[in-house]
Design a protein around this motif. Structure first.
Motif, short mmCIF file in Angstrom:
data_model
loop_
_atom_site.label_atom_id
_atom_site.label_comp_id
_atom_site.label_asym_id
_atom_site.label_seq_id
_atom_site.Cartn_x
_atom_site.Cartn_y
_atom_site.Cartn_z
N ALA A 157 -10.41 35.25 -53.86
CA ALA A 157 -11.78 34.89 -53.47
C ALA A 157 -12.80 35.62 -54.32
O ALA A 157 -13.89 35.11 -54.58
N VAL A 158 -12.45 36.82 -54.77
CA VAL A 158 -13.37 37.61 -55.60
C VAL A 158 -13.22 37.25 -57.07
O VAL A 158 -14.22 37.09 -57.78
N LYS A 159 -11.99 37.08 -57.53
CA LYS A 159 -11.75 36.90 -58.96
C LYS A 159 -11.73 35.44 -59.40
O LYS A 159 -12.03 35.14 -60.56
N LYS A 160 -11.37 34.52 -58.50
CA LYS A 160 -11.18 33.13 -58.91
C LYS A 160 -12.17 32.17 -58.25
O LYS A 160 -12.99 31.55 -58.91
N ASN A 161 -12.05 32.05 -56.94
CA ASN A 161 -12.83 31.03 -56.23
C ASN A 161 -13.18 31.56 -54.83
O ASN A 161 -12.29 31.87 -54.05
N PRO A 162 -14.48 31.64 -54.50
CA PRO A 162 -14.88 32.19 -53.19
C PRO A 162 -14.39 31.37 -52.00
O PRO A 162 -14.41 31.86 -50.87
N LEU A 202 -21.43 35.93 -50.54
CA LEU A 202 -21.72 36.30 -49.15
C LEU A 202 -21.60 35.10 -48.22
O LEU A 202 -21.07 35.20 -47.11
N LYS A 203 -22.06 33.96 -48.70
CA LYS A 203 -22.03 32.73 -47.88
C LYS A 203 -20.60 32.38 -47.50
O LYS A 203 -20.29 32.13 -46.32
N ASN A 204 -19.70 32.35 -48.48
CA ASN A 204 -18.31 31.98 -48.20
C ASN A 204 -17.58 33.07 -47.44
O ASN A 204 -16.69 32.77 -46.63
#
Length: 541
Positions: A157-162, A202-204
């Motif tokens: 979620a941090v490195k690729k896709n939230p 933050l949203k995700n």
């Protein structure tokens, strides 16, 4: 043909190693379940089986709903398909080992090559302590597997896709609802998100947290309906971590270094071989490159450190000292917070040192220590609790293995071949050790086999000789066993060395039958009517 196959393997190494891993771990898990089917369920497993029947709408009166609900709920889904068998929970438990191994392999691929990631995941899956508790129908393997995927999804979620936040937080919640101590996974998750806060959506993240609250709310409503207190089972678990346990209790081990002292028995020959190879390689590298190491050491001078760096180093020293002082001497949650702060300071001290994947390194450190603190401070210790630390430990074992390549200076194809041969030998050692270890589990649990057989015979005898037994009051000091085999609510009687305790319990329950493994009882109002090995049946006169 051979050249094409070799080229395909080289170009698709992640897929090839992943398929081999799934095959080998599934084979280990299947073999382990076959042994467990011969052994039969143990105490906790019967509770999960009874809860699963309740969740499936096929309850028979006995439950222990204070236990985490997610694993028996999954089992109940299979029971609803009219597949009701003890082996269902064994296979479900074992399938989580495969699930966790896949997640750990993918997690390791962030840092390591495919072969090293394969080796690491297989190493975890073949740890003796992991094999011992795979397929038993307990929650240790499922909760750890879910924790692995929760942390992996957090990193993605941090490195690729939230959008992976919509998996990470719900998975962490499910891990907690599978085994309550798994909730400590929040410490490494929190650490990783804070140090990477500038890359966090933050949203995700909030969306993932809100989604994770859904299963939590469902469970709270369920607990409220059952106990009148939605936090009842959670407070019960917390209370058990604070209570004073009897020194005669089989799992009472107050030594806070219990897990460290037994660590070599947990990791098996594969883990020990990697440690030995890494230490030996480091020693050889130190000897052969002594002049370079000496020169680099001389170049290091505390006077060259900036004022801020010196403050951070001093803070690290003070925090670590405070961690050691408070460890096992104060409330474990305080020690958890101290070490979490230590991890933050350590990261901010080293982040300018060009250390690749520093955040991943410390993530695994925080993962290991978060569970190590809790289970070491908790006076009750079972070897299976080490499974919560096993994935993080495996990471550092494979990190040490990967450093062998650098220490050997593998520009030579012969050295590279030696490295690969070492890897093949390790895989062979792990598989042979697993194949040798699993049959021994049956021998170790032979008494359980005999006692369970006696309990089955006693249950069958009661069914045949009293067709209305389910309308009678039945008590037992083995109540989860008899409840399952008699398919009725057998009331609990705690084992005691005092006849009077039994008399009081049975009179309070107004028991018509008392089924016990306690020998030599002289009960005033009860007559011994039948005995099956370890099990004695008493009937009210």
């Amino acid at each position: 043909m051979y050249l094409k196959l070799r080229e395909y393997v080289r170009d698709h190494d992640s897929l090839v190693y992943g398929i081999i891993l799934v095959f080998l771990v599934a084979l280990i898990a299947y073999y382990r379940v076959q042994i467990q089917i011969e052994i039969g369920p143990i105490w906790d497993t019967f509770d999960f089986l009874s809860n699963a029947m309740y969740f499936a709408g096929q309850g028979f009166g006995y439950t222990d709903l204070t236990r985490p609900p997610f694993f028996p709920f999954l089992t109940s889904l299979i029971f609803r398909l009219s597949v009701v068998s003890e082996s269902v929970i064994f296979y479900l438990d074992a399938s989580f080992l495969v699930f966790g191994a896949i997640g750990l392999y993918l997690f390791f691929r962030i840092k390591f090559e495919a072969m090293e990631s394969f080796l690491g995941s297989l190493l975890f899956s073949s740890f003796p302590v992991v094999i011992l508790f795979t397929g038993v129908g307990l929650t240790d393997i499922p909760s750890v597997a879910l924790s692995i995927w929760a942390l992996y999804a957090t990193v993605l979620a941090v490195k690729k896709n939230p959008l992976f936040f919509y998996f990470s937080f719900p998975l962490a919640m499910l891990a907690f609802l599978t085994r309550y101590p798994a909730g400590f996974i929040i410490f490494p998750i929190f650490f990783y998100l804070v140090i990477n806060r500038h890359d966090v959506s933050l949203k995700n993240m909030i969306g993932g947290i809100l989604l994770s609250l859904l299963p939590g709310l469902i469970v709270l409503v369920f607990f409220y309906n059952q106990f009148g207190n939605p936090l009842g089972p959670f407070s019960s678990f917390y209370g058990s971590t604070q209570k004073a346990w009897s020194t005669t209790y089989v799992y009472y081990h107050p030594d806070p270094l219990y897990f460290l002292k037994n660590i070599l028995s947990y990791i098996g020959v594969g883990g020990m071989a990697i440690i030995l190879g890494s230490v030996l390689s480091a020693f050889i590298g130190l000897v052969t490159k002594f002049k370079t190491v000496k020169l680099n050491f001389k170049q290091f001078s505390p006077s060259k450190l900036s004022h801020h760096t010196k403050i951070k180093v001093l803070a690290l020293f003070l925090l670590f000292s405070l961690f050691i002082i408070t460890f096992a001497w104060t409330q474990y949650f305080i020690t958890e917070i101290i070490f979490l702060v230590f991890c933050f300071v350590l990261f901010y001290t080293l982040r300018n040192g060009n250390i690749k994947d520093l955040d991943i390194y410390i993530l695994f450190v925080s993962w290991f220590v978060a569970f190590f603190i809790f289970h070491s401070v908790y006076a009750v210790k079972d070897d299976r609790y080490f499974i919560t630390m096993a994935p993080a430990l495996t990471y550092f074992l494979i990190l040490g293995f990967s450093q062998i390549k650098r220490l050997w200076g593998l520009e030579s194809k012969y050295k590279n071949m030696a490295y690969n041969i070492f890897a093949v030998i390790l895989v062979f050692m792990m598989l042979v050790a697993a194949a040798d270890y699993i049959p021994g589990i049956y021998d170790h649990e032979s008494q359980n086999v005999v006692e369970l057989n006696d309990i089955k015979m006693a249950s069958q005898w009661l069914k045949v000789n009293d067709h209305q037994y389910f309308d009678k009051n039945i008590s037992s000091d083995q109540w989860p066993y008899f409840s399952w085999y008699l398919k009725t609510n057998v009331k609990q009687v705690q084992l005691s060395n005092n006849n009077k305790d039994y008399e009081n319990n049975l009179n309070t329950d107004n028991a018509n039958y008392f089924l016990t493994v306690k020998e030599g009882l002289n009960l005033t109002n009860y007559q011994l009517i039948k005995q099956f090995g370890y099990v004695t049946i008493y009937k009210r006169q």
